[in-house]
Design an enzyme around this catalytic site. Structure first.
Site, short mmCIF file in Angstrom:
data_model
loop_
_atom_site.label_atom_id
_atom_site.label_comp_id
_atom_site.label_asym_id
_atom_site.label_seq_id
_atom_site.Cartn_x
_atom_site.Cartn_y
_atom_site.Cartn_z
N ASP A 49 0.84 -1.20 0.00
CA ASP A 49 0.00 0.00 0.00
C ASP A 49 0.88 1.25 0.00
OD1 ASP A 49 -2.92 1.11 0.77
OD2 ASP A 49 -1.40 2.25 1.84
N TYR A 54 3.40 9.53 -0.41
CA TYR A 54 4.49 8.88 0.32
C TYR A 54 5.85 9.07 -0.38
CZ TYR A 54 0.45 6.43 2.40
OH TYR A 54 -0.76 6.10 2.98
N LYS A 79 -2.68 5.95 -4.41
CA LYS A 79 -3.80 6.87 -4.10
C LYS A 79 -3.57 8.23 -4.74
CE LYS A 79 -3.63 4.70 0.48
NZ LYS A 79 -2.22 4.52 0.82
N HIS A 112 -7.48 9.53 -1.79
CA HIS A 112 -6.80 9.44 -0.49
C HIS A 112 -7.65 10.03 0.65
CE1 HIS A 112 -2.41 9.19 1.11
NE2 HIS A 112 -3.26 8.98 2.09
N LEU A 194 -1.74 -0.33 13.98
CA LEU A 194 -1.07 -0.43 15.28
C LEU A 194 -1.13 0.91 16.01
CD1 LEU A 194 2.12 -2.33 14.01
CD2 LEU A 194 0.09 -3.34 15.09
N ILE A 232 -2.77 -3.28 6.81
CA ILE A 232 -1.52 -2.95 6.12
C ILE A 232 -0.50 -2.30 7.07
CG2 ILE A 232 -2.38 -2.79 3.74
CD1 ILE A 232 -2.97 0.22 4.33
N ARG A 240 10.75 -6.61 11.93
CA ARG A 240 9.37 -6.37 12.34
C ARG A 240 8.38 -6.70 11.23
NH1 ARG A 240 9.69 -0.62 15.59
NH2 ARG A 240 10.14 -1.51 17.64
N1 LIG Z 1 -5.21 6.28 3.72
C1 LIG Z 1 -4.64 7.02 4.65
O1 LIG Z 1 -4.99 8.19 4.86
C2 LIG Z 1 -3.54 6.43 5.46
C3 LIG Z 1 -3.07 7.11 6.61
C4 LIG Z 1 -2.05 6.53 7.35
C5 LIG Z 1 -1.53 5.31 6.96
N2 LIG Z 1 -1.98 4.68 5.84
C6 LIG Z 1 -1.43 3.37 5.38
O2 LIG Z 1 -1.45 2.47 6.48
C7 LIG Z 1 -0.13 1.99 6.71
C8 LIG Z 1 0.09 1.69 8.18
O3 LIG Z 1 -0.17 2.83 8.98
P1 LIG Z 1 1.01 3.64 9.73
O4 LIG Z 1 2.27 3.46 9.00
O5 LIG Z 1 0.50 5.01 9.93
O6 LIG Z 1 1.06 3.01 11.17
P2 LIG Z 1 1.08 1.54 11.82
O7 LIG Z 1 1.29 0.49 10.81
O8 LIG Z 1 -0.09 1.48 12.72
O9 LIG Z 1 2.35 1.64 12.76
C9 LIG Z 1 3.65 1.84 12.27
C10 LIG Z 1 4.53 2.15 13.48
O10 LIG Z 1 4.56 1.01 14.34
C11 LIG Z 1 5.89 0.55 14.49
N3 LIG Z 1 5.86 -0.93 14.41
C12 LIG Z 1 5.54 -1.68 13.34
N4 LIG Z 1 5.60 -2.98 13.63
C13 LIG Z 1 5.98 -3.06 14.91
C14 LIG Z 1 6.22 -4.14 15.78
N5 LIG Z 1 6.10 -5.40 15.39
N6 LIG Z 1 6.60 -3.85 17.06
C15 LIG Z 1 6.74 -2.58 17.48
N7 LIG Z 1 6.51 -1.52 16.70
C16 LIG Z 1 6.14 -1.75 15.42
C17 LIG Z 1 6.68 1.16 13.36
O11 LIG Z 1 8.01 1.42 13.77
P3 LIG Z 1 9.26 1.00 12.84
O12 LIG Z 1 8.96 1.51 11.45
O13 LIG Z 1 10.40 1.69 13.49
O14 LIG Z 1 9.33 -0.48 12.89
C18 LIG Z 1 5.94 2.47 13.10
O15 LIG Z 1 6.40 3.47 13.99
C19 LIG Z 1 0.74 3.14 6.19
O16 LIG Z 1 2.09 2.76 6.04
C20 LIG Z 1 0.02 3.48 4.93
O17 LIG Z 1 0.31 2.53 3.92
C21 LIG Z 1 -2.99 5.22 5.09
#
Ligand SMILES: NC(=O)c1ccc[n+]([C@@H]2O[C@H](COP(=O)([O-])OP(=O)(O)OC[C@H]3O[C@@H](n4cnc5c(N)ncnc54)[C@H](OP(=O)(O)O)[C@@H]3O)[C@@H](O)[C@H]2O)c1
Length: 277
Positions: A49, A54, A79, A112, A194, A232, A240
């Site tokens: 994704d 990004y 997006k 988006h 997360l 995702i 990780r």
């Molecule tokens: N459509 C939208 O508006 C929108 C908005 C936000 C996100 N997204 C999508 O959703 C995806 C995921 O959301 P996100 O990146 O915001 O947050 P997330 O996946 O909820 O969390 C990522 C964070 O958690 C940490 N993490 C990941 N795996 C871990 C583990 N096993 N243990 C401990 N910490 C861990 C990562 O640190 P490290 O990187 O240091 O491991 C990072 O700081 C995005 O990458 C994007 O593709 C979409």
């Protein structure tokens, strides 16, 4: 498309399927994206994704090619960003995304954010319908749409979005919006699953993890999978990324699910869809 070694696929209303579990790459630098995407695919991921916002579509495309896994086996989402909303603008933005990815189609193209202050998402959606008609976006959907945004879109649309990608995590469980999506045949996909890592210190998750021999992140991701949403998670670390995928060999029981349900606070880690854009 075959199912990845670990992730089941979910059916989309347009007849296609999406691997339920994928890799998010928000805040992954373009220079690291190829390495992480290649490693994730080697670990069994079949769904990535990304987004124009990004600034790593080039790295994502390079990682897919470096993996040696056939293009058709990988589900790629990107997006259209808020600044590119509008019919012609979206078609142009899509061309740029495809070029950066080095692909001739994406599996899923999303609006988006609804950006209601601009009020251009209906026009933007028409462009996504055009792209779907051309086969360059195999499926089309939205992100961050609340029920009133979807009501307006559906009243003016030919195609129904197959996905609504929304913030969804233990503090923000989105029961109403998920019910709305389901009632309209729209699959819910969880972003920041997360809570950007912030929910992982919760002792409830540690206790459930201890019971199953799993980490808090694996518990939360397993909860998403059992909820039936697509999910995702992002990480900048290949360790990780692998850890997050090891969630298909255990099951949360009713007591675990009830304990996680009780974590709801309504707290967002991201922006409010009514105010962005
Ligand atoms: N459509 C939208 O508006 C929108 C908005 C936000 C996100 N997204 C999508 O959703 C995806 C995921 O959301 P996100 O990146 O915001 O947050 P997330 O996946 O909820 O969390 C990522 C964070 O958690 C940490 N993490 C990941 N795996 C871990 C583990 N096993 N243990 C401990 N910490 C861990 C990562 O640190 P490290 O990187 O240091 O491991 C990072 O700081 C995005 O990458 C994007 O593709 C979409």
């Amino acid at each position: 498309m075959t199912t990845s070694p670990f992730s089941p696929s979910l059916q989309l209303a347009d007849g296609r399927a999406i691997p339920q579990f994928g890799l998010g790459v928000y805040k992954v630098d373009d220079s690291l994206a190829a390495h992480l995407v290649e490693g994730a695919i080697e670990a069994g991921y079949r769904h990535v994704d990304t987004a124009k916002l990004y600034f790593n579509e080039a790295g994502v495309g390079a990682g897919i090619r470096a993996s040696g896994v056939q293009r058709e086996e990988i589900f790629v989402t990107t997006k259209v960003w808020n600044d590119d909303q509008g019919y012609d603008e979206t078609l142009r933005a899509f061309d740029t995304s495809l070029e950066l990815l080095g692909l001739d189609y994406v599996d899923l193209y999303l609006i988006h954010w609804p950006a209601p202050a601009q009020d251009r998402y209906v026009e933007t959606w028409r462009a996504l319908e055009t792209l779907k008609g051309e086969g360059r976006a195999r499926s089309i959907g939205v992100s961050n749409f609340n029920a009133p945004h979807l009501d307006k879109l559906l009243a003016n649309a030919t195609e129904t979005p197959v996905i609504n990608q929304i913030e969804l995590q233990p503090w923000l469980q989105q029961h109403e919006l998920r019910a709305y999506n389901a009632a309209h045949g729209i699959l819910t996909e969880a972003w920041s699953p997360l809570a950007r890592g912030r929910v992982l210190d919760d002792p409830t998750l540690a206790a459930i993890g201890e019971k199953h021999g799993k980490t808090p992140a694996q518990v939360v991701l397993r909860w998403h999978v059992q909820s039936g949403v697509a999910v995702i998670p992002k990480s900048n670390s290949l360790d990780r990324i692998r850890e997050n995928s090891l969630i298909f060999d255990f099951e949360l029981d009713a007591a675990d699910l009830a304990a996680i349900a009780a974590l709801e606070t309504g707290e967002r880690t991201g922006s409010d869809p009514d105010t962005v854009g």
